[in-house]
Design an enzyme around this catalytic site. Structure first.
Site, PDB file in Angstrom:
ATOM      1  N   GLU A 126       0.879  -1.173   0.000  1.00 51.69           N
ATOM      2  CA  GLU A 126       0.000   0.000   0.000  1.00 51.69           C
ATOM      3  C   GLU A 126       0.913   1.217   0.000  1.00 51.69           C
ATOM      4  O   GLU A 126       1.537   1.517   1.012  1.00 51.69           O
ATOM      5  CB  GLU A 126      -0.892   0.001   1.232  1.00 51.69           C
ATOM      6  CG  GLU A 126      -1.732  -1.257   1.301  1.00 51.69           C
ATOM      7  CD  GLU A 126      -3.033  -1.075   2.048  1.00 51.69           C
ATOM      8  OE1 GLU A 126      -3.936  -1.861   1.809  1.00 51.69           O
ATOM      9  OE2 GLU A 126      -3.126  -0.151   2.880  1.00 51.69           O
ATOM     10  N   CYS A 186      -2.047   9.077   2.629  1.00 51.58           N
ATOM     11  CA  CYS A 186      -1.799   8.479   1.309  1.00 51.58           C
ATOM     12  C   CYS A 186      -2.864   8.951   0.339  1.00 51.58           C
ATOM     13  O   CYS A 186      -2.606   9.092  -0.846  1.00 51.58           O
ATOM     14  CB  CYS A 186      -1.782   6.968   1.416  1.00 51.58           C
ATOM     15  SG  CYS A 186      -3.219   6.314   2.236  1.00 51.58           S
TER      16      CYS A 186
END
Ligand code: NAD
Length: 454
Positions: A226, A261
């Site tokens: 990720e 993110c």
């Protein structure tokens, strides 16, 4: 390893780092304990993780204080993070039995075909600092629910929080040797890669993710990544309340100091609403307070990592050099701590780093576009692919645009958002694999197909 408070540069505490030998000891203990953890009933594991959730709730104030002290995140945002983690654990524990139980696919007179979901074994959870509870929970909760043991390496910038997580998991009833924390920075991460684990789950930057993927490849075990993003938003001209949209999207860009993110990293605005949007956006950014993250009412705390200040300065210099205009911010204020003024740049182009490289800070480039085609082209002009959003009155128009954008999450009239019920996955340099949702529950298992005759 010294843990430093990014708001004032003071050392909070020092911890002994793991070594190759201490990690080998932890690994051996995990291997033995995993077998016992895997055979207790799933409902018992679910109850254990529910108790962990309860402890987070009871201890939220103390946990938020620790998180703020080591990451510089405003106290209220730290509380919000723990609450967000509680919500995610609720979904994961409520749905584990539905998605991890054996499934019967075919039943005949003398045949049955079934699927069972077996744990991978001992997995590594190499984690980031920006949302240590949330990104940690995405991995270690479903991993434990599925019957794995976890070697958890918190970021060197969120290790005190990592140790709190370990303490609370154990208080909740996770056996000592089923969850172990590896303490240290990149070198300790590398030593974790050297162990023969059964799966590697990483949250962090593209550069480290690529390195990990290469190292893990010969092991032929699952490796999920990720990674970062350069998430775009497109603001169309058909909106009625442009001020509200500007304020909401400014929050999507600047919440947690832009260190998410899925922070909005670049914004394309239809030329017909551009001026109004910009005015409202800048006014909202200027209204938010920057300061000591422990002071209530502060929106911009300190950046977690000192190095990010220089990266942001370099992005501003590069943009200005290539013709951008600075509307607010652009520099680190005088004084102690890793602060950076919230920064808005316009007249930006895709030649500039601020529109291409992940900023991971309180900085945004806003660009005027002529319509949907140009917006789609620019949104796709990236090496990343985590999220993308469109603001429009028309769901049909937004969905049409978002179908053309190569991103793992699509937002209509929202941004900077994660749901435990949906897969969290990046495309291109934003990662491989998915956490959360039924896919994220099953990511920590290997399916076995049963062909039963007789
Ligand atoms: P990072 O890559 O610097 O570090 C992440 C982790 O990897 C840390 O625990 C670190 O100690 C470890 N590490 C560093 N070098 C290593 C090596 N050679 N081998 C093994 N482990 C190593 O990332 P970061 O600064 O902690 O996190 C910020 C990045 O994470 C941003 O790019 C952000 O977008 C991304 N992120 C992505 C998601 C997502 O869900 N996609 C969520 C949060 C953060």
């Amino acid at each position: 390893m010294d843990i430093t408070n990014p708001a004032n540069g003071e050392i909070i505490n020092s911890l002994a780092q793991d070594t190759a030998e201490s990690l080998a000891g932890k690994y051996n203990a995990l291997v033995a304990a995993q077998k016992e953890w895997a055979v207790i009933s799933l409902s018992e594991r679910v109850e254990t993780l529910r108790r962990f959730k309860g402890l987070l709730s009871i201890e939220i104030e103390g946990l938020a204080e620790i998180l703020t002290t080591e990451t510089g995140k405003p106290l209220q945002q730290a509380r919000n993070e723990v609450n967000g983690a509680i919500k995610r654990i609720t979904w994961l524990t409520d749905n584990a039995e539905e998605y991890l139980r054996d499934e019967t696919m075919v039943v005949g007179a003398t045949t049955a075909e079934q699927i069972s979901y077996e744990p991978l074994g001992v997995i590594a959870n190499i984690s980031a600092w920006n949302y240590p509870y949330l990104v940690g929970v995405n991995v270690f909760v479903p991993a434990l629910l599925a019957g794995n043991a976890v070697l958890y390496k918190p970021s060197e910038f969120a290790t005190n929080t990592g140790l709190q997580i370990e303490r609370l998991l154990k208080s909740a009833g996770v056996p000592d040797d089923v969850f172990k924390t590896a303490i240290g920075a990149g070198d300790v991460g590398k030593a974790v890669l050297a162990l023969p684990l059964d799966g590697y789950f990483f949250t962090g930057s593209y550069q480290t993710g690529k390195y990990i993927y290469e190292q893990v490849a010969p092991k032929m075990v699952p490796c999920q990544l990720e990674l970062g993003g350069k998430d775009p938003l497109y603001i169309t001209e058909d909106l009625t309340d442009i001020k509200a949209v500007a304020e909401g999207t400014a929050d999507g860009a600047f919440y947690n100091n832009g260190q998410s993110c899925c922070s909005v990293e670049r914004i394309y605005v239809h030329e017909r609403v551009y001026d109004d949007y910009l005015a409202a956006f800048v006014s909202q950014v200027k209204a938010w307070k920057l300061g000591d993250p422990k002071e209530e009412g502060v929106y911009f705390g300190a950046l977690t990592r000192r190095a990010q200040v220089s990266l942001l300065e370099a992005q501003v210099a590069d943009a200005l050099d290539k013709g951008a205009t600075l509307l607010t911010g652009g520099k680190a204020p005088e004084g102690k701590g890793n602060y950076f003024e919230p920064t808005v740049l316009v007249n930006v182009t895709h030649e500039m780093d601020v529109m291409r490289a992940e900023s991971f800070g309180p900085i945004i480039g806003i660009m005027k576009v002529t319509g949907d085609d140009e917006a789609v082209k620019l949104m796709n002009d990236t090496e990343y692919g985590l999220t993308a959003g469109v603001y429009s009155q028309s769901k049909e128009r937004a969905v049409k645009i978002l179908k053309e954008v190569n991103a793992g999450s699509a937002y209509w009239n929202c941004c900077d958002r994660v749901s435990a019920a949906l897969p969290w996955s990046g495309r291109q340099h934003s990662g491989i694999g998915a956490t959360l949702s039924h896919q994220g529950l099953r990511a920590f298992t290997k399916p076995k197909g049963w062909h039963l005759m007789g």
